[in-house]
Design a protein around this motif. Structure first.
Motif, PDB file in Angstrom:
ATOM      1  N   LEU A  24       0.813  -1.216   0.000  1.00 48.94           N
ATOM      2  CA  LEU A  24       0.000   0.000   0.000  1.00 48.94           C
ATOM      3  C   LEU A  24       0.848   1.269   0.000  1.00 48.94           C
ATOM      4  CD1 LEU A  24      -2.814   1.249   0.137  1.00 48.94           C
ATOM      5  CD2 LEU A  24      -2.720   1.035   2.635  1.00 48.94           C
ATOM      6  N   ASP A  37       2.245   1.728  -3.449  1.00 49.96           N
ATOM      7  CA  ASP A  37       1.150   2.051  -4.355  1.00 49.96           C
ATOM      8  C   ASP A  37       0.739   3.517  -4.227  1.00 49.96           C
ATOM      9  OD1 ASP A  37      -1.055   0.817  -6.183  1.00 49.96           O
ATOM     10  OD2 ASP A  37      -2.181   1.954  -4.680  1.00 49.96           O
ATOM     11  N   GLY A  38       0.711   4.013  -3.006  1.00 55.97           N
ATOM     12  CA  GLY A  38       0.344   5.409  -2.796  1.00 55.97           C
ATOM     13  C   GLY A  38       1.348   6.364  -3.415  1.00 55.97           C
ATOM     14  N   HIS A  76       0.860   6.432  -7.179  1.00 55.07           N
ATOM     15  CA  HIS A  76      -0.281   7.258  -7.567  1.00 55.07           C
ATOM     16  C   HIS A  76       0.076   8.753  -7.526  1.00 55.07           C
ATOM     17  CE1 HIS A  76      -2.864   3.694  -7.426  1.00 55.07           C
ATOM     18  NE2 HIS A  76      -3.835   4.440  -7.930  1.00 55.07           N
ATOM     19  N   ALA A  77       0.799   9.159  -6.511  1.00 50.76           N
ATOM     20  CA  ALA A  77       1.171  10.573  -6.402  1.00 50.76           C
ATOM     21  C   ALA A  77       2.082  10.986  -7.556  1.00 50.76           C
ATOM     22  CB  ALA A  77       1.860  10.835  -5.063  1.00 50.76           C
TER      23      ALA A  77
END
Length: 423
Positions: free
Chosen positions: A359, A362-363, A366-367
């Motif tokens: 996670l 993944d974050g 995305h950013a």
């Protein structure tokens, strides 16, 4: 077959030429064209390349030109390795971050943003010219920031077949093979993310899982390091090995402090390139000099040659590439360009199904992908609002309060290379 190299005056070019010499028979290579806008530099690098080809028995014809149309016409593959503004612009990219107390680096953060704004319009113009002169050719891009450039090419010039390449993944594969004492071809890595923002999460040798052994060795290396690139506790909790550029995110303060006390990498590379060009100009030189390893970019010719071979012969080999994943990564929009293993044959590039990242990883993806999408739009269209939003979106950016002033600083330094904003 005709292969064209745009940016043929690069000090990397002789390594690439050496790879084509080795693979010429397999590829059926007839012509290699080196194109560059710097005629003097092309003469030096190209002269050395001519001697290399002659020493190998002239397996193909080598052409040197400053005429982009002539270089592109009828090409089967176009390899791009351009640096808009040259090494002087790279130095300014690094100094831009330093002036604002940020990471000063050529492929990520505000420096990478400046480089992308200069580079993407030129690559898009090359892609458009390819539609006119070699519409069936593949554009293979090495120009940094490679993943962001690939995003822009596949979004704003989708009619041209393109892919982004980086030597980072094969470098990890080669190091693991060396540590395990096996041939690199036997090693397969599970690897996912964006270019210069990816994680290794699995390794097999001949199909046998060796990930626990590789991961434990990496953690032991971190423990033994006086100044490790990554915090050990974080790596142990993620159970993933980051690509080297993630130190800019995981040890940002240490990077900023270090750069304040040291010259830019650009200054070091300018010195190395000067020495290389002197060596290349030696009429007796016909083999790659040892000094080339100091320039970086190890295995550069290997990844390029292997990819072209797969596209040409349809051998179905797996390569780690920057391309749209097309649904291979659960939870990510299918039109995102990411860096992941792909099976390659004469029908094209086929991303392989991937396991989702932890996670936290993944974050961050995305950013940074949000930044990339905004940066690609800004570079391709001259959209100032998108440029400012990109600076705000990037985790290594200046933040909303400083973004407008930093962008004006960037424009002032790069004015002649950014007509989409200044015209």
């Amino acid at each position: 077959m005709k292969i064209t190299v745009i940016g043929g005056g690069s000090t990397y070019t002789p390594e690439l030429v050496n790879g084509f010499i080795v693979g010429a028979e397999t590829l059926g290579l007839d012509e290699l064209w080196l194109m560059d806008i710097d005629a003097e530099r092309l003469d030096i690098v190209g002269g050395f390349a001519r001697r290399m080809v002659a020493a190998a028995g002239d397996p193909f014809t080598l052409h040197l030109t400053t005429d982009r149309d002539a270089a592109l016409e009828g090409a089967s593959y176009v390899e791009a390795q351009i640096r808009v503004g040259g090494m002087a612009a790279r130095r300014e990219d690094e100094l831009l971050g330093r002036r604002w107390g940020l990471v000063g680096q050529e492929t990520t953060g505000v420096g990478g943003f400046a480089k992308a704004l200069r580079t993407i319009p030129v690559l898009l113009s090359i892609a458009r010219d390819m539609q006119r002169l070699c519409p069936d050719a593949w554009l293979i891009n090495f120009s940094n920031p490679s993943g962001l450039v690939a995003e822009a090419l596949q979004r704003y010039a989708p009619e041209t077949r393109s892919v982004g390449l980086c030597n980072g993944p094969i470098g990890m594969q080669m190091r693991i093979a060396q540590e395990l004492g096996v041939e690199a071809a036997r090693v397969k890595i599970e690897y996912l993310g964006l270019n210069h923002l990816a994680w290794l999460t699995g390794v097999t040798v001949d199909g046998r899982d060796v990930w626990p052994q590789v991961f434990e060795a990496f953690c032991e290396w971190l423990k033994a390091s006086d100044d490790a690139d990554f915090p050990l506790y974080l790596i142990e909790s993620l159970r993933a090995i980051p690509s080297g550029y993630l130190r800019y995110y995981y040890r940002t303060q240490a990077v900023v402090q270090h750069q304040a006390a040291h010259p830019t990498r650009a200054e070091e590379v300018i010195r190395i390139e000067g020495e290389l060009l002197t060596r290349y100009a030696d009429p007796a030189l016909t083999t790659l000099p040892d000094e080339l390893m100091l320039r970086g970019g190890a295995y550069y010719s290997t990844v390029a040659g292997q990819l072209i071979r797969s596209l040409h012969t349809g051998d179905g080999a797996v390569h780690i590439l920057n391309t749209r994943h097309g649904g291979a990564v659960p939870g990510w929009p299918a039109d995102w360009v990411c860096e992941l293993p792909c099976r390659v044959d004469d029908r094209g590039i086929h991303p392989l199904p991937a396991r989702p990242l932890p996670l936290l990883c993944d974050g961050l993806v995305h950013a940074v992908k949000t930044y990339e999408l905004l940066a690609a739009r800004a570079a391709a269209t001259g959209d100032r609002a998108a440029a400012l939003q990109a600076l705000v979106a990037h985790p290594l950016g200046p933040g909303a309060e400083c973004a407008p002033a930093l962008f004006e600083d960037l424009l002032a330094v790069n004015e002649r290379h950014l007509p989409q904003f200044t015209s």
